[in-house]
Design a protein around this motif. Structure first.
Motif, PDB file in Angstrom:
ATOM      1  N   PHE A 182       0.847  -1.191   0.000  1.00 32.34           N
ATOM      2  CA  PHE A 182       0.000   0.000   0.000  1.00 32.34           C
ATOM      3  C   PHE A 182       0.887   1.247   0.000  1.00 32.34           C
ATOM      4  O   PHE A 182       1.852   1.334   0.764  1.00 32.34           O
ATOM      5  CB  PHE A 182      -0.915   0.029   1.223  1.00 32.34           C
ATOM      6  N   ALA A 183       0.548   2.187  -0.869  1.00 29.62           N
ATOM      7  CA  ALA A 183       1.286   3.441  -0.957  1.00 29.62           C
ATOM      8  C   ALA A 183       0.351   4.577  -0.537  1.00 29.62           C
ATOM      9  O   ALA A 183      -0.703   4.780  -1.152  1.00 29.62           O
ATOM     10  CB  ALA A 183       1.789   3.669  -2.376  1.00 29.62           C
ATOM     11  N   LEU A 184       0.742   5.294   0.517  1.00 28.01           N
ATOM     12  CA  LEU A 184      -0.048   6.414   1.031  1.00 28.01           C
ATOM     13  C   LEU A 184       0.653   7.713   0.681  1.00 28.01           C
ATOM     14  O   LEU A 184       1.855   7.862   0.898  1.00 28.01           O
ATOM     15  CB  LEU A 184      -0.208   6.308   2.548  1.00 28.01           C
ATOM     16  N   ARG A 185      -0.116   8.632   0.120  1.00 29.96           N
ATOM     17  CA  ARG A 185       0.375   9.992  -0.110  1.00 29.96           C
ATOM     18  C   ARG A 185      -0.547  10.958   0.633  1.00 29.96           C
ATOM     19  O   ARG A 185      -1.769  10.869   0.530  1.00 29.96           O
ATOM     20  CB  ARG A 185       0.395  10.324  -1.610  1.00 29.96           C
ATOM     21  N   TRP A 186       0.048  11.855   1.404  1.00 32.83           N
ATOM     22  CA  TRP A 186      -0.758  12.823   2.136  1.00 32.83           C
ATOM     23  C   TRP A 186      -0.037  14.179   2.167  1.00 32.83           C
ATOM     24  O   TRP A 186       1.180  14.248   1.973  1.00 32.83           O
ATOM     25  CB  TRP A 186      -1.047  12.336   3.553  1.00 32.83           C
ATOM     26  N   ARG A 187      -0.822  15.219   2.357  1.00 32.09           N
ATOM     27  CA  ARG A 187      -0.284  16.578   2.373  1.00 32.09           C
ATOM     28  C   ARG A 187      -0.268  17.078   3.814  1.00 32.09           C
ATOM     29  O   ARG A 187      -1.319  17.250   4.441  1.00 32.09           O
ATOM     30  CB  ARG A 187      -1.130  17.489   1.495  1.00 32.09           C
ATOM     31  N   ASP A 188       0.905  17.281   4.311  1.00 32.44           N
ATOM     32  CA  ASP A 188       1.095  17.741   5.689  1.00 32.44           C
ATOM     33  C   ASP A 188       0.956  19.261   5.706  1.00 32.44           C
ATOM     34  O   ASP A 188       1.931  20.002   5.564  1.00 32.44           O
ATOM     35  CB  ASP A 188       2.472  17.306   6.183  1.00 32.44           C
ATOM     36  N   ASP A 189      -0.287  19.746   5.862  1.00 29.84           N
ATOM     37  CA  ASP A 189      -0.562  21.174   5.726  1.00 29.84           C
ATOM     38  C   ASP A 189      -0.984  21.825   7.043  1.00 29.84           C
ATOM     39  O   ASP A 189      -1.671  22.843   7.040  1.00 29.84           O
ATOM     40  CB  ASP A 189      -1.639  21.411   4.663  1.00 29.84           C
ATOM     41  N   ASN A 190      -0.596  21.235   8.179  1.00 29.07           N
ATOM     42  CA  ASN A 190      -0.960  21.803   9.477  1.00 29.07           C
ATOM     43  C   ASN A 190       0.271  22.421  10.137  1.00 29.07           C
ATOM     44  O   ASN A 190       1.383  21.896  10.002  1.00 29.07           O
ATOM     45  CB  ASN A 190      -1.549  20.714  10.377  1.00 29.07           C
ATOM     46  N   PRO A 191       0.075  23.511  10.863  1.00 28.10           N
ATOM     47  CA  PRO A 191       1.238  24.184  11.482  1.00 28.10           C
ATOM     48  C   PRO A 191       1.962  23.345  12.520  1.00 28.10           C
ATOM     49  O   PRO A 191       3.143  23.604  12.810  1.00 28.10           O
ATOM     50  CB  PRO A 191       0.623  25.436  12.122  1.00 28.10           C
ATOM     51  N   ILE A 192       1.301  22.364  13.130  1.00 28.88           N
ATOM     52  CA  ILE A 192       1.941  21.584  14.189  1.00 28.88           C
ATOM     53  C   ILE A 192       2.592  20.349  13.585  1.00 28.88           C
ATOM     54  O   ILE A 192       1.923  19.521  12.954  1.00 28.88           O
ATOM     55  CB  ILE A 192       0.936  21.174  15.269  1.00 28.88           C
ATOM     56  N   ALA A 193       3.908  20.229  13.780  1.00 30.04           N
ATOM     57  CA  ALA A 193       4.641  19.048  13.329  1.00 30.04           C
ATOM     58  C   ALA A 193       4.566  17.992  14.430  1.00 30.04           C
ATOM     59  O   ALA A 193       5.136  18.164  15.516  1.00 30.04           O
ATOM     60  CB  ALA A 193       6.088  19.404  13.019  1.00 30.04           C
ATOM     61  N   LEU A 194       3.856  16.896  14.160  1.00 28.76           N
ATOM     62  CA  LEU A 194       3.610  15.904  15.206  1.00 28.76           C
ATOM     63  C   LEU A 194       4.878  15.191  15.652  1.00 28.76           C
ATOM     64  O   LEU A 194       4.952  14.687  16.777  1.00 28.76           O
ATOM     65  CB  LEU A 194       2.587  14.882  14.704  1.00 28.76           C
ATOM     66  N   ASP A 195       5.894  15.135  14.791  1.00 30.75           N
ATOM     67  CA  ASP A 195       7.124  14.462  15.209  1.00 30.75           C
ATOM     68  C   ASP A 195       7.917  15.296  16.215  1.00 30.75           C
ATOM     69  O   ASP A 195       8.780  14.780  16.937  1.00 30.75           O
ATOM     70  CB  ASP A 195       7.989  14.128  13.996  1.00 30.75           C
ATOM     71  N   LEU A 196       7.619  16.616  16.301  1.00 28.51           N
ATOM     72  CA  LEU A 196       8.281  17.481  17.280  1.00 28.51           C
ATOM     73  C   LEU A 196       7.426  17.725  18.516  1.00 28.51           C
ATOM     74  O   LEU A 196       7.940  18.093  19.578  1.00 28.51           O
ATOM     75  CB  LEU A 196       8.633  18.831  16.636  1.00 28.51           C
ATOM     76  N   CYS A 197       6.117  17.520  18.391  1.00 29.71           N
ATOM     77  CA  CYS A 197       5.189  17.801  19.491  1.00 29.71           C
ATOM     78  C   CYS A 197       5.441  16.864  20.672  1.00 29.71           C
ATOM     79  O   CYS A 197       5.568  15.648  20.504  1.00 29.71           O
ATOM     80  CB  CYS A 197       3.754  17.664  18.995  1.00 29.71           C
ATOM     81  N   THR A 198       5.498  17.438  21.889  1.00 29.96           N
ATOM     82  CA  THR A 198       5.727  16.645  23.103  1.00 29.96           C
ATOM     83  C   THR A 198       4.433  16.305  23.835  1.00 29.96           C
ATOM     84  O   THR A 198       4.465  15.668  24.885  1.00 29.96           O
ATOM     85  CB  THR A 198       6.637  17.421  24.069  1.00 29.96           C
ATOM     86  N   ARG A 199       3.303  16.758  23.301  1.00 31.30           N
ATOM     87  CA  ARG A 199       1.994  16.548  23.932  1.00 31.30           C
ATOM     88  C   ARG A 199       1.951  17.120  25.362  1.00 31.30           C
ATOM     89  O   ARG A 199       1.350  16.545  26.266  1.00 31.30           O
ATOM     90  CB  ARG A 199       1.617  15.069  23.955  1.00 31.30           C
ATOM     91  N   CYS A 200       2.594  18.262  25.521  1.00 32.19           N
ATOM     92  CA  CYS A 200       2.572  18.907  26.840  1.00 32.19           C
ATOM     93  C   CYS A 200       1.266  19.659  27.091  1.00 32.19           C
ATOM     94  O   CYS A 200       0.992  20.085  28.214  1.00 32.19           O
ATOM     95  CB  CYS A 200       3.758  19.866  26.978  1.00 32.19           C
ATOM     96  N   ASN A 201       0.490  19.890  26.033  1.00 32.52           N
ATOM     97  CA  ASN A 201      -0.821  20.540  26.108  1.00 32.52           C
ATOM     98  C   ASN A 201      -0.752  22.043  26.386  1.00 32.52           C
ATOM     99  O   ASN A 201      -1.776  22.674  26.654  1.00 32.52           O
ATOM    100  CB  ASN A 201      -1.734  19.885  27.149  1.00 32.52           C
ATOM    101  N   ALA A 202       0.451  22.618  26.352  1.00 37.26           N
ATOM    102  CA  ALA A 202       0.569  24.059  26.592  1.00 37.26           C
ATOM    103  C   ALA A 202      -0.167  24.846  25.516  1.00 37.26           C
ATOM    104  O   ALA A 202      -0.827  25.854  25.806  1.00 37.26           O
ATOM    105  CB  ALA A 202       2.040  24.462  26.639  1.00 37.26           C
ATOM    106  N   CYS A 203      -0.075  24.410  24.285  1.00 38.33           N
ATOM    107  CA  CYS A 203      -0.742  25.129  23.191  1.00 38.33           C
ATOM    108  C   CYS A 203      -2.255  25.014  23.317  1.00 38.33           C
ATOM    109  O   CYS A 203      -2.997  25.957  22.998  1.00 38.33           O
ATOM    110  CB  CYS A 203      -0.271  24.611  21.841  1.00 38.33           C
ATOM    111  N   VAL A 204      -2.736  23.857  23.777  1.00 34.73           N
ATOM    112  CA  VAL A 204      -4.174  23.649  23.951  1.00 34.73           C
ATOM    113  C   VAL A 204      -4.721  24.637  24.972  1.00 34.73           C
ATOM    114  O   VAL A 204      -5.789  25.247  24.777  1.00 34.73           O
ATOM    115  CB  VAL A 204      -4.463  22.200  24.388  1.00 34.73           C
ATOM    116  N   ALA A 205      -3.975  24.812  26.060  1.00 33.98           N
ATOM    117  CA  ALA A 205      -4.427  25.730  27.112  1.00 33.98           C
ATOM    118  C   ALA A 205      -4.287  27.184  26.694  1.00 33.98           C
ATOM    119  O   ALA A 205      -5.079  28.044  27.099  1.00 33.98           O
ATOM    120  CB  ALA A 205      -3.638  25.470  28.393  1.00 33.98           C
TER     121      ALA A 205
END
Length: 700
Positions: A182-205
């Motif tokens: 299976f070959a998946l192609r997707w467009r990463d068009d969101n400002p948050i890079a999930l590979d860098l996000c620590t899930r600290c939730n500071a941005c959510v708050a």
């Protein structure tokens, strides 16, 4: 060959003497072969030769018993054949008259297995992609992580704080492939890079609009650009509104899709793709999810088809003709390659339904496992044994090995429990296929020629709607042929069972009058060439036709592989474009004279000649012509040749040259001497050009 039969604790009548007489061996009727008389099975399993056991309910028990019995050859070397005569007839209300059918099924079980064919391989290394809300995807990942290395493409939802699985995010651009590829192609068009996000939730708050959820993606429609999230994420640096959207790609071995709509629109989804929409009930979800655990490793399946491009009527000279296989394929495994005048079948997507081979008018696509010849031997064995045992008006009932087989078994069991259910009639011979769409016109007519009264096809809700339409079209053609030949009654019937529990409707549909068959059964063998088999069946049916209705039989306009062409001789210039386009050799020229000839037997009604003709002079006419001349060339059109005005040698046709002169009369390059050269043969045209040049040089 040894055959073991059992009356299942005296619940069905078995005539061992009559069955043995037809099969050519002495048969003892056992009562509890799977219990107290198991020793008889063990003795038979030790003996040399093939073994047929007339019981499928206890197939697993018998197999284990054979493996545990000393002196029994390995089952891989000498497999035991199991055949069902209980639900298919022994438990019917007509069981006392089902001996011919039982004999037929037992005789067919003795046939050798189909010849092996090339296999299609899948290699799955255990990379699973789950698409869906993050919380649901993580919950399912926990159940599958012991087998799969899971990645998640989140489409919302609230994730856990603990990062256990790689999470992707973005807009899917494309998903293609099959198990292991299976070959998946997707467009990463969101400002948050999930590979860098620590899930600290500071941005959510920090976000005053609440535009960031626990899937750690920014809802750009709600965001007002305060950038408080950027400030609180300064250390990780995971949020960047200036980051340009990039298309990314990755490969996976399987895909579990939790979205309401599947990523693939075809009826038969690719192997390795599991769609689990939220509307499914718990039992259905489990039924789809559980097999996913077994899809890690290397797998093989038969390559179900063979393709011969030289016979294909799909295209000539980049003109599209027949597209029947492309239109009927429920797996999107067949596509057009018109630049090469061919179709392409992807074997990894093919599910082996055989619908493409059924609708193919030329036999360019043929079903390979089992072959047509193997199917033909089975049909002939079934019907000849049934007739030899005294059976009459046989119905060849085709059903799938999956859902169709379960319906037949439920039908047979219902006759024991429900007073209103009669069970499988004595004259109805069920026959399992890998898929019900894998047989068509030529095999059905062969069955009638072999002595069947009728051919029925049982279809359940597992079949694609396109299959039903295709089989109905084929049945309409076959029925028109038999009716036109004077065979009375309904010979072909589609039994659609949309609800497998509605056995009463099936039982009622199976109670009908037999149709008129042939007085003398055919002896020909089914050929590998589809058209050859069709011709053999037609010849036999025409030779024994009770009351032909005229010299020709009109056939339905859709789905007919037989017919003629109508030619407008006033428009035809004998350019022979149609001859070059015809894939079946039905249209031919005559090297000795300007003639267009036609062999009707060869015509497959693909329409390439109609689309190729520059004069629009051709039309298709589906029919079966009963005259012997259908096998011989006949002249559709001829014209006197045009003679060279210089040497008198004939070239082209009178009308063809006249048409050319008329069309070029206004062209500035074809005036005067140039126009006269168009009336010359190729040699004289060259001589005239050189002579004219010599004259001009002399004048100078």
């Amino acid at each position: 060959m040894t055959t073991l039969i059992c009356n299942c604790n005296r619940t069905m009548p078995l005539d061992g003497v009559a069955l043995g007489r037809v099969l050519g061996e002495t048969l003892a009727v056992h009562t509890t072969l799977c219990r107290r008389e198991a020793a008889a099975f063990q003795r038979a399993a030790r003996d040399a030769g093939d073994l047929v056991v007339a019981c499928t309910q206890e197939q697993r028990l018998f197999t284990e018993l054979a493996e545990a019995t000393e002196g029994v050859p390995p089952l891989a070397e000498r497999p035991i054949r199991f055949v069902n005569i209980r639900e298919t007839g022994g438990w019917s209300r007509e069981a006392a008259h089902a001996t011919p059918k039982m004999a037929a099924l037992l005789a067919a079980a003795r046939l050798p297995d189909p010849d092996p064919v090339p296999s299609v391989r899948y290699d799955s290394a255990g990379r699973l992609l789950i698409i869906g809300p993050l919380d649901q995807a993580e919950a399912l990942a926990d159940r599958l992580a012991d087998v799969w290395a899971v990645s998640i493409l989140a489409t919302g939802g609230a994730g856990r704080q603990a990062r256990r699985y790689p999470v992707l995010a973005g807009r899917i651009v494309g998903l293609t492939g099959w198990l292991g590829a299976f070959a998946l192609r997707w467009r990463d068009d969101n400002p948050i890079a999930l590979d860098l996000c620590t899930r600290c939730n500071a941005c959510v708050a920090a976000c005053p609009e609440g535009a960031i959820g626990l899937d750690y993606q920014v809802n750009l429609g709600a965001c007002r650009g305060h950038r408080d999230c950027v400030r609180v994420c300064e250390a990780p640096g995971a949020i960047d509104f200036a980051r340009s959207a990039e298309e990314q790609q990755a490969t996976f071995d399987a895909v579990l899709d939790l979205r309401p709509a599947p990523a693939f629109t075809q009826h038969a989804l690719p192997q390795g793709y599991v769609h689990l929409p939220p509307t499914l009930e718990a039992e259905q979800r489990l039924a789809r999810l559980w097999p996913l655990r077994d899809l890690v490793g290397t797998f093989e399946k038969p390559k179900f088809f063979q393709y011969q491009q030289r016979l294909c009527a799909h295209g000539r000279n980049e003109q599209v003709g027949c597209q029947a296989c492309i239109e009927v394929c429920s797996a999107s495994a067949v596509r057009s390659d018109i630049e090469r005048n061919r179709i392409v079948v992807e074997p990894h997507l093919c599910v082996g339904c055989g619908a493409c081979t059924t609708v193919c008018p030329t036999g360019a696509l043929t079903y390979a496992y089992p072959t047509a010849a193997h199917q033909g031997r089975a049909i002939k064995t079934l019907l000849s044994t049934y007739r030899a045992a005294g059976g009459r008006d046989a119905v060849w009932l085709l059903h799938s090995q999956g859902a169709g087989q379960r319906v037949i078994e439920d039908w047979g069991r219902a006759a024991r429990l429900d007073a209103d259910i009669q069970g499988v009639p004595a004259r109805v011979i069920p026959w399992p296929l890998w898929h019900t769409a894998s047989t068509g016109l030529e095999l059905w007519l062969s069955a009638i020629a072999y002595g069947a009264s009728q051919v029925w096809v049982l279809m359940t809700d597992e079949e694609a709607p396109a299959y039903r339409d295709a089989l109905q079209q084929q049945m309409a053609v076959a029925e028109a042929i038999l009716q036109g030949l004077g065979y009375r009654g309904e010979h072909f019937r589609l039994l659609p069972l949309r609800d497998a529990r509605d056995l009463a409707a099936l039982d009622a549909a199976a109670r009908g009058a037999p149709a008129q068959g042939v007085a003398t059964p055919a002896t020909f063998g089914v050929q590998a060439d589809k058209r050859a088999t069709l011709e053999l069946a037609l010849e036999h049916l025409m030779a024994h036709a009770p009351a032909p209705q005229g010299a020709e039989i009109a056939l339905p306009a859709v789905g007919s592989p037989l017919g003629t062409v109508r030619l407008d001789t006033e428009a035809c210039t004998l350019c022979m474009s149609c001859v070059g386009a015809c894939p079946a050799g039905a249209l031919q020229d005559n090297p000795q004279a300007p003639q267009l000839r036609f062999i009707e037997k060869n015509c497959v009604q693909c329409g390439l000649c109609v689309k190729t003709c520059p004069e629009d002079a051709l039309q298709l006419q589906p029919r079966l012509w009963l005259e012997p001349q259908r096998r011989q060339p006949r002249v559709l059109h001829e014209q006197p040749p045009f003679q060279c005005i210089r040497c008198g040698k004939p070239f082209g046709t009178l009308k063809g040259v006249e048409t050319m002169l008329a069309r070029l009369s206004g062209h500035p390059m074809f005036q005067g001497a140039a126009a006269e050269r168009l009336k010359m043969c190729g040699d004289c045209r060259v001589i005239d050009i050189h002579t004219s040049r010599e004259v001009k040089i002399t004048d100078l």
